[in-house]
Motif scaffolding. Structure first.
Motif, PDB file in Angstrom:
ATOM      1  N   LYS A  90     -45.526  17.169  27.872  1.00  0.00           N
ATOM      2  CA  LYS A  90     -45.031  16.802  26.550  1.00  0.00           C
ATOM      3  C   LYS A  90     -45.153  17.992  25.600  1.00  0.00           C
ATOM      4  O   LYS A  90     -46.219  18.602  25.508  1.00  0.00           O
ATOM      5  CB  LYS A  90     -45.834  15.620  25.999  1.00  0.00           C
ATOM      6  N   ILE A  92     -44.547  18.921  21.578  1.00  0.00           N
ATOM      7  CA  ILE A  92     -44.376  18.269  20.283  1.00  0.00           C
ATOM      8  C   ILE A  92     -43.838  19.273  19.268  1.00  0.00           C
ATOM      9  O   ILE A  92     -44.405  20.360  19.107  1.00  0.00           O
ATOM     10  CB  ILE A  92     -45.704  17.670  19.787  1.00  0.00           C
ATOM     11  N   LYS A 121     -41.537  14.271  20.220  1.00  0.00           N
ATOM     12  CA  LYS A 121     -42.287  14.611  21.432  1.00  0.00           C
ATOM     13  C   LYS A 121     -41.299  14.632  22.595  1.00  0.00           C
ATOM     14  O   LYS A 121     -40.772  13.604  23.001  1.00  0.00           O
ATOM     15  CB  LYS A 121     -43.405  13.591  21.670  1.00  0.00           C
ATOM     16  N   GLN A 123     -40.315  15.164  26.457  1.00  0.00           N
ATOM     17  CA  GLN A 123     -41.053  14.882  27.681  1.00  0.00           C
ATOM     18  C   GLN A 123     -40.261  15.259  28.932  1.00  0.00           C
ATOM     19  O   GLN A 123     -39.085  14.914  29.073  1.00  0.00           O
ATOM     20  CB  GLN A 123     -41.447  13.405  27.707  1.00  0.00           C
TER      21      GLN A 123
END
Length: 206
Positions: A90, A92, A121, A123
């Motif tokens: 992840k 951010i 975020k 992913q």
């Protein structure tokens, strides 16, 4: 008379050479123009495809009413932090409003993030690198964009924050709004960090 004929023949040869060079320049110029036009056409198709993808992506709205278009331009936002689970990487990122708040000391100074703060975020699924000379896991397939935006009045029931998830399908190169993502879907997970205005990850100062 013979001298005149000789001069005329020489002059004619010069004119033929000049004509040949002029024709060559015209052909070369035409080829260059055609090449430039072809390149611009390809670039135009690429730009149109990108705009089409953005149009499709930014037309999405989550079940909780959060529009993906609220986060337009997130691809260029500054990174805040990163995290990983056993299967997901992840990264951010946050918009300038939130980055400025971080730099001012929020939330460590006890102040909340201002309205208009947004965070995304991004992913990816993980895979082991087959190229690096050391053991390392790297991003594989992109899977989701988890978004948060601060609007104290609109999301008053969830600490001022709205949450949504937009899933990505690599086969179709399309995003879809997650059907199970109401605007307060992440609130319960974030309540342990209520004192930090519901934000887990601090800004990574360099």
């Amino acid at each position: 008379m013979s001298e005149f004929v000789t001069k005329s023949a020489a002059q004619e040869q010069r004119e033929q050479r000049i004509g040949a060079r002029t024709a060559a320049k015209r052909i070369g110029g035409s080829t260059l123009v055609a090449t430039v036009v072809a390149v611009l056409a390809v670039l135009g198709v690429v730009v149109l495809c990108a705009r089409s993808q953005d149009k499709d992506k930014y037309s999405l709205v989550s079940p909780g009413g959060i529009a993906f278009s609220d986060f337009r331009g997130y691809e260029d936002w500054a990174d805040v932090s990163s995290a990983r689970t056993t299967e997901i990487l992840k990264v951010i990122v946050a918009n300038p409003t939130m980055i400025n708040a971080y730099k001012a000391g929020v939330p460590g100074n006890g102040q909340p993030f201002p309205d208009g703060s947004m965070i995304v975020k991004l992913q990816w699924k993980l895979k082991k690198s087959t190229e690096a000379p050391f053991a390392v896991e790297v991003p594989d397939v992109f899977s989701q964009a988890f978004v948060m935006e601060k609007d104290s009045k609109r999301f008053s029931k969830s600490g001022g924050w709205g949450y949504a998830v937009f899933n990505y399908d690599p086969a179709s190169d399309k995003f879809t709004a997650d059907a199970k993502s109401p605007s307060d879907c992440g609130f319960a997970c974030h309540t342990p960090v209520k004192a930090k205005d519901y934000i887990f990850h601090p800004y990574q100062k360099r």
